[in-house]
Design a protein around this motif. Sequence first.
Motif, PDB file in Angstrom:
ATOM      1  N   ILE A   1     -11.653   9.641   6.846  1.00 41.08           N
ATOM      2  CA  ILE A   1     -11.418   8.494   5.953  1.00 41.08           C
ATOM      3  C   ILE A   1      -9.968   8.538   5.455  1.00 41.08           C
ATOM      4  O   ILE A   1      -9.532   9.547   4.919  1.00 41.08           O
ATOM      5  N   PRO A   2      -9.241   7.481   5.651  1.00 43.46           N
ATOM      6  CA  PRO A   2      -7.827   7.471   5.243  1.00 43.46           C
ATOM      7  C   PRO A   2      -7.683   7.180   3.742  1.00 43.46           C
ATOM      8  O   PRO A   2      -8.673   7.043   3.030  1.00 43.46           O
ATOM      9  N   ASP A   3      -6.434   7.037   3.333  1.00 39.69           N
ATOM     10  CA  ASP A   3      -6.193   6.702   1.928  1.00 39.69           C
ATOM     11  C   ASP A   3      -6.369   5.217   1.652  1.00 39.69           C
ATOM     12  O   ASP A   3      -6.640   4.814   0.524  1.00 39.69           O
ATOM     13  N   ALA A   4      -6.176   4.434   2.702  1.00 43.65           N
ATOM     14  CA  ALA A   4      -6.239   2.991   2.482  1.00 43.65           C
ATOM     15  C   ALA A   4      -6.653   2.260   3.752  1.00 43.65           C
ATOM     16  O   ALA A   4      -6.330   2.689   4.865  1.00 43.65           O
TER      17      ALA A   4
ATOM     18  N   LEU B   1       0.833  -1.208   0.000  1.00 40.16           N
ATOM     19  CA  LEU B   1       0.000   0.000   0.000  1.00 40.16           C
ATOM     20  C   LEU B   1       0.867   1.258   0.000  1.00 40.16           C
ATOM     21  O   LEU B   1       0.596   2.219  -0.719  1.00 40.16           O
ATOM     22  N   ILE B   2       1.889   1.211   0.805  1.00 36.35           N
ATOM     23  CA  ILE B   2       2.780   2.375   0.886  1.00 36.35           C
ATOM     24  C   ILE B   2       3.428   2.646  -0.471  1.00 36.35           C
ATOM     25  O   ILE B   2       3.473   3.784  -0.951  1.00 36.35           O
ATOM     26  N   ARG B   3       3.885   1.582  -1.106  1.00 40.10           N
ATOM     27  CA  ARG B   3       4.543   1.739  -2.404  1.00 40.10           C
ATOM     28  C   ARG B   3       3.600   2.281  -3.465  1.00 40.10           C
ATOM     29  O   ARG B   3       4.023   2.909  -4.431  1.00 40.10           O
ATOM     30  N   GLN B   4       2.333   1.963  -3.289  1.00 41.17           N
ATOM     31  CA  GLN B   4       1.357   2.481  -4.250  1.00 41.17           C
ATOM     32  C   GLN B   4       1.081   3.961  -4.016  1.00 41.17           C
ATOM     33  O   GLN B   4       0.305   4.577  -4.736  1.00 41.17           O
TER      34      GLN B   4
ATOM     35  N   ARG C   1      -4.573  -6.990  -6.547  1.00 41.52           N
ATOM     36  CA  ARG C   1      -5.661  -6.796  -7.508  1.00 41.52           C
ATOM     37  C   ARG C   1      -6.060  -5.320  -7.534  1.00 41.52           C
ATOM     38  O   ARG C   1      -5.422  -4.478  -6.921  1.00 41.52           O
ATOM     39  N   LYS C   2      -7.129  -5.061  -8.235  1.00 42.89           N
ATOM     40  CA  LYS C   2      -7.451  -3.664  -8.511  1.00 42.89           C
ATOM     41  C   LYS C   2      -7.709  -2.803  -7.289  1.00 42.89           C
ATOM     42  O   LYS C   2      -7.504  -1.594  -7.317  1.00 42.89           O
ATOM     43  N   SER C   3      -8.193  -3.392  -6.235  1.00 43.77           N
ATOM     44  CA  SER C   3      -8.627  -2.579  -5.102  1.00 43.77           C
ATOM     45  C   SER C   3      -7.505  -1.788  -4.447  1.00 43.77           C
ATOM     46  O   SER C   3      -7.757  -0.955  -3.585  1.00 43.77           O
ATOM     47  N   SER C   4      -6.271  -2.050  -4.882  1.00 40.42           N
ATOM     48  CA  SER C   4      -5.174  -1.361  -4.201  1.00 40.42           C
ATOM     49  C   SER C   4      -4.087  -0.864  -5.151  1.00 40.42           C
ATOM     50  O   SER C   4      -2.984  -0.571  -4.711  1.00 40.42           O
ATOM     51  N   VAL C   5      -4.381  -0.784  -6.439  1.00 41.70           N
ATOM     52  CA  VAL C   5      -3.345  -0.258  -7.340  1.00 41.70           C
ATOM     53  C   VAL C   5      -3.840   1.002  -8.036  1.00 41.70           C
ATOM     54  O   VAL C   5      -4.935   1.040  -8.582  1.00 41.70           O
TER      55      VAL C   5
END
Lengths: 339, 339
Positions: A241-244, A175-178, A330-334
């Motif tokens: 609400i956070p980013d992830a 997540l951080i890298r994204q 998958r898509k939910s995190s890229v």
Amino acid sequence: MKHYTIKDIAKKLNVSISTVSRAFNDKYDIKKETKDLILKTAEEMGYIPNPMAKKLSQKRSLNIGVVVPEFINEYYSEIVIAIQEFFRSKGYQVLVMQSDEDETQELTNAQTLIHNMVDGLIVAPTAGYKNMQYYQSRIKEGYPLVFLNRIEESVPVSKVVFNNTKWSFFATEHLIRQGYQKIYHLSGYKDLSVTNERVEGFKKAMDKNNIQKENYKIIETGLLAEEGMEVVEGLMFHHDIPDAFFCVNDMVAIGVMKKLKDNGYRIPEDVAVVGFTETRIAKLIIPQLTSVKQPTFEMAKKAGEILLKRITNPSAEIETQIFNGELNVRKSSVREVSN
Amino acid sequence: MKHYTIKDIAKKLNVSISTVSRAFNDKYDIKKETKDLILKTAEEMGYIPNPMAKKLSQKRSLNIGVVVPEFINEYYSEIVIAIQEFFRSKGYQVLVMQSDEDETQELTNAQTLIHNMVDGLIVAPTAGYKNMQYYQSRIKEGYPLVFLNRIEESVPVSKVVFNNTKWSFFATEHLIRQGYQKIYHLSGYKDLSVTNERVEGFKKAMDKNNIQKENYKIIETGLLAEEGMEVVEGLMFHHDIPDAFFCVNDMVAIGVMKKLKDNGYRIPEDVAVVGFTETRIAKLIIPQLTSVKQPTFEMAKKAGEILLKRITNPSAEIETQIFNGELNVRKSSVREVSN
DNA sequence: TTTTTTGCCGAAAACGTTTCCGAAATTAGT
DNA sequence: ACTAATTTCGGAAACGTTTTCGGCAAAAAA
């Protein structure tokens, strides 16, 4: 119709019951012809050995007990299925009991199974670990026991676990890298080893990447979708609400996604969501859910192997197996348009 | 440590073993004081009665067997949990085995449980019904048996079923009323009673509403999401996507929705989707999935009640219970903007 | 007081196996 | 042919209970 016994066969063939018994357990001296004759007529008569009597005199049941906290989430269903498959091929029968995430029920389950003389027990403990003293006593008596997946460090017993810390760390770093900056971890029950480990991995990733404490949160939840939804609702109320979101399991993640989408957040553009202990639904939901896949089948099989080794060789030593998994992105995190 | 027996207690207190036995099964004549004394010292010694010996002499096990085709879909998990809950309160232990949708495995499971002297058996048969002869024989012998959910009409046995035809009819009519013209039914395995009944209900609705045969189809699938996806893929290839899909279960429905959405179809504007045997995911997916909810818990409990009645009273008569459910209409199948 | 009933308990059979021990029958050794 | 070894088998105890049967007291009835 009538249940024939070993005696009936003996009478019919004018041999002793011990001879008949020998015919079935071929380790004893018996002439091949008489053995064949006995087996043949037993077959004809439709004789079925009485398992209770067998267990009573043999002091073993050829039964294995499995205690799981629940099997409504497919994870433990898979575990149980895999354990059954393993033991079935070895001539054992697997008796399953579920504790409904309740410690008292768990104790009752374990006791019931042990009193029923299962030859060994695989337990995935529920939260709380109040029953550890009971397990300790059984272990001291030499009872074959393997712990699965939710573990109390202090108990000297064979264990099969997943490396939660490590894969929690990987998921978080992903997540951080994204580029997601503010990440909240919904952590499941506290007092649960898996939870604590995942929290640890999460924190490690934060530390390593120098993310300040005000930019992440750890929020305790349960394992149900509704609880994920409630958390998001609360956060929306506080405009927080956070980013992830990194969630303790897929169900919670799905609850989070649902609530976010209902309120106009785009995933993953606005908010990313990551699950854990991947389930079939991860690939089916839109957007597809990033999650950590555990080698469920292999873990269950390994637990079976360790237990069986311990049953057949009481002096087999305690062993701990730590499994690794994979992060299915998958898509939910890229953020980039990719797969 | 050492397992004490009834004999040890008898010796310690200078009474006979029969007296000790009486102390535990209070139906026999025994002085209150001696009984209390025995129970107290038994407690102190940590005595645990040997269940095998008990079963051997009592000819009953206080165990109930449950055979389900699978428990990876939450439906049978819930069934099993409810059955366990029911019997636990009656002093019975529930042993669960799953057949992996395989007839041979199912037979082995039933045999294993019966040979282990379970006092009664609840079976949800898998497709094919090749084992009916075996069940017939057990029934003739007077074995307490209850069938759940997937039923062969011909066998005279107690049954607990869901009224699939009726609710399939309702679900289909709902789609018709919403103005969907061309409706395809994805029907699960053939040879399965639930499938056939749902097909029947589907056809009835078509007939009643004078929908011509060229405007509906019945397509056989399995129970997995992937199979729903495959069907949609095939239909797209032939440019044959209907107005609505009525699916054998939620998982297939979700697969269908996924594939449709991936290809730009809007649900429910372009295509409606309806599931069956509602699962938790129905409310969580977007759009929320219309589905038929079964009273899982009540059905399982009823199966338990019938079985227990049959166990305690061998001349209890055969009974069939047919359950109704509810159609939970959600966004996936309503054209108007509503909830 | 004598007889009958009642309350309490012990002895022993039964449940259906396994397994130890020794004896009979067969084979081998001389 | 005679002893020794081996194979094959029967008897019986054991596993830990429940349950039938009957006996002996004590209590009730006569």
